[in-house]
Design an enzyme around this catalytic site. Structure first.
Site, PDB file in Angstrom:
ATOM      1  N   GLU A 164      -9.824  -1.850   5.112  1.00 14.26           N
ATOM      2  CA  GLU A 164     -10.541  -1.613   6.364  1.00 14.26           C
ATOM      3  C   GLU A 164     -11.722  -2.579   6.502  1.00 14.26           C
ATOM      4  O   GLU A 164     -12.163  -3.175   5.513  1.00 14.26           O
ATOM      5  CB  GLU A 164     -11.059  -0.162   6.380  1.00 14.26           C
ATOM      6  CG  GLU A 164      -9.955   0.887   6.390  1.00 14.26           C
ATOM      7  CD  GLU A 164      -9.310   1.079   7.758  1.00 14.26           C
ATOM      8  OE1 GLU A 164      -9.324   0.156   8.599  1.00 14.26           O
ATOM      9  OE2 GLU A 164      -8.769   2.183   7.985  1.00 14.26           O
ATOM     10  N   ASN A 175      -7.908  -2.899  14.132  1.00 13.65           N
ATOM     11  CA  ASN A 175      -9.282  -3.280  13.791  1.00 13.65           C
ATOM     12  C   ASN A 175      -9.313  -4.473  12.833  1.00 13.65           C
ATOM     13  O   ASN A 175     -10.324  -4.736  12.200  1.00 13.65           O
ATOM     14  CB  ASN A 175     -10.037  -2.085  13.189  1.00 13.65           C
ATOM     15  CG  ASN A 175      -9.365  -1.552  11.920  1.00 13.65           C
ATOM     16  OD1 ASN A 175      -8.403  -2.138  11.431  1.00 13.65           O
ATOM     17  ND2 ASN A 175      -9.872  -0.455  11.396  1.00 13.65           N
ATOM     18  N   ASP A 196       0.818  -1.209   0.000  1.00 19.53           N
ATOM     19  CA  ASP A 196       0.000   0.000   0.000  1.00 19.53           C
ATOM     20  C   ASP A 196       0.854   1.264   0.000  1.00 19.53           C
ATOM     21  O   ASP A 196       2.075   1.209   0.181  1.00 19.53           O
ATOM     22  CB  ASP A 196      -0.963   0.008   1.209  1.00 19.53           C
ATOM     23  CG  ASP A 196      -0.286  -0.397   2.504  1.00 19.53           C
ATOM     24  OD1 ASP A 196       0.951  -0.341   2.585  1.00 19.53           O
ATOM     25  OD2 ASP A 196      -0.990  -0.768   3.451  1.00 19.53           O
ATOM     26  N   HIS A 238      -7.460  -4.845  10.088  1.00 19.08           N
ATOM     27  CA  HIS A 238      -7.202  -4.582   8.668  1.00 19.08           C
ATOM     28  C   HIS A 238      -5.874  -5.186   8.221  1.00 19.08           C
ATOM     29  O   HIS A 238      -4.947  -5.357   9.019  1.00 19.08           O
ATOM     30  CB  HIS A 238      -7.301  -3.087   8.328  1.00 19.08           C
ATOM     31  CG  HIS A 238      -6.198  -2.213   8.796  1.00 19.08           C
ATOM     32  ND1 HIS A 238      -6.357  -1.197   9.707  1.00 19.08           N
ATOM     33  CD2 HIS A 238      -4.884  -2.164   8.447  1.00 19.08           C
ATOM     34  CE1 HIS A 238      -5.211  -0.570   9.895  1.00 19.08           C
ATOM     35  NE2 HIS A 238      -4.305  -1.137   9.144  1.00 19.08           N
TER      36      HIS A 238
HETATM   37  C1  GLP Z   1      -0.863   0.313   8.534  1.00 15.81           C
HETATM   38  C2  GLP Z   1      -0.413  -0.508   7.327  1.00 15.81           C
HETATM   39  C3  GLP Z   1      -0.564  -1.989   7.571  1.00 15.81           C
HETATM   40  C4  GLP Z   1       0.063  -2.344   8.903  1.00 15.81           C
HETATM   41  C5  GLP Z   1      -0.663  -1.638  10.021  1.00 15.81           C
HETATM   42  C6  GLP Z   1      -0.092  -1.936  11.402  1.00 15.81           C
HETATM   43  O1  GLP Z   1      -2.216   0.571   8.536  1.00 15.81           O
HETATM   44  N1  GLP Z   1      -1.126  -0.165   6.155  1.00 15.81           N
HETATM   45  O2  GLP Z   1       0.053  -2.699   6.509  1.00 15.81           O
HETATM   46  O3  GLP Z   1       0.004  -3.723   9.092  1.00 15.81           O
HETATM   47  O4  GLP Z   1      -0.544  -0.239   9.797  1.00 15.81           O
HETATM   48  O5  GLP Z   1       1.027  -1.153  11.639  1.00 15.81           O
HETATM   49  P1  GLP Z   1       2.053  -1.350  12.819  1.00 15.81           P
HETATM   50  O6  GLP Z   1       2.896  -2.492  12.416  1.00 15.81           O
HETATM   51  O7  GLP Z   1       2.819  -0.081  12.907  1.00 15.81           O
HETATM   52  O8  GLP Z   1       1.242  -1.630  14.035  1.00 15.81           O
END
Ligand code: GLP
Length: 239
Positions: free
Chosen positions: A141, A134, A66, A136
């Protein structure tokens, strides 16, 4: 779904061995990568293996999950910047073979182009995921259709708030991102998901032990034939 509950060091080391074995067998493998805090230690480990001469990414192809809409690669908050800084620039990746689902405006998305690039690479061999609080995956989402391909996603306030720690001010967190869809992720031959910390416990529980439902995007992974979830004790606390 294989669940491994171990300390983070073990999880990252074990996951790094998956890359080593895959690249030994298939040097030009297509690798799907994630951003966020969670994969950082794994990326450090992959860079260490590279410096030690134990792994090479010279022929590998990379496809990131992404990117924020409208963010240039020189913006320190862009996922391109992140990947260059923590992985591509610290290993022998050929940057020309590293792809992000760019789009400069919501209207300019060429989702099918990204899907085509992945297809032309023969599909993703190993997809790395983190998980949002959540549930995702990527920026898909809750409520995103399981059949979705690369698309623009409006971010929930919860996700924007969680990601605001990387920005000067929460108001600077973009409202839209472009992300591989759930179907894009599910087409990968193998998937590794890393989940660390207490704030991921509910999402991990729902992903592993809850019903398969579009309201918990990660629950779809129960339907994939080759998924390994690495969780530390805190993230696995509700299982
Ligand atoms: C973002 C990214 C996800 C990631 C998530 C959790 O939303 N798009 O790919 O898994 O955050 O991030 P973190 O690893 O910082 O908790």
């Amino acid at each position: 779904m294989k669940l491994i509950v171990e300390c983070r060091e073990f999880c990252n080391m074990d996951a790094s061995m998956r890359y080593k074995r895959l690249l030994e067998k298939k040097p030009d493998a297509a690798l799907g990568f994630a951003t966020g805090a969670t994969p950082l230690e794994l990326y450090h480990e992959l860079a260490r293996l590279y410096r030690a001469g134990e792994i090479s990414f010279a022929r590998a192809r990379a496809f990131n999950l992404d990117e924020y809409v409208g963010m240039n690669s020189d913006n320190a908050n862009s996922f391109r910047y992140f990947m260059n800084k923590y992985l591509f620039g610290r290993t022998d990746f050929n940057v020309a073979n590293t792809y992000m689902p760019y789009c400069l405006s919501r209207e300019s998305l060429t989702a099918s182009h990204y899907e085509l690039l992945i297809e032309q690479a023969g599909g993703i061999d190993l997809m790395l995921l983190g998980i949002g609080r959540n549930g995702h995956i990527g920026f898909n989402e809750p409520g995103t259709p399981f059949g979705s391909i690369t698309h623009v996603q409006q971010l929930s306030e919860e996700t924007r708030a969680a990601n605001s720690r990387f920005f000067y001010s929460p108001t600077l967190v973009p409202t839209y991102a472009v992300t591989m869809g759930i179907a894009t992720i599910m087409h990968a031959r193998s998937i590794i998901l890393l989940a660390y910390g207490r704030e991921k416990a509910q999402a991990v529980h729902d992903m592993v032990a809850g019903p398969v439902t579009e309201s918990v995007p990660a629950s779809v992974l129960q339907l994939h034939p080759d998924v390994t979830v690495y969780a530390d004790a805190e993230a696995a606390a509700l299982l």
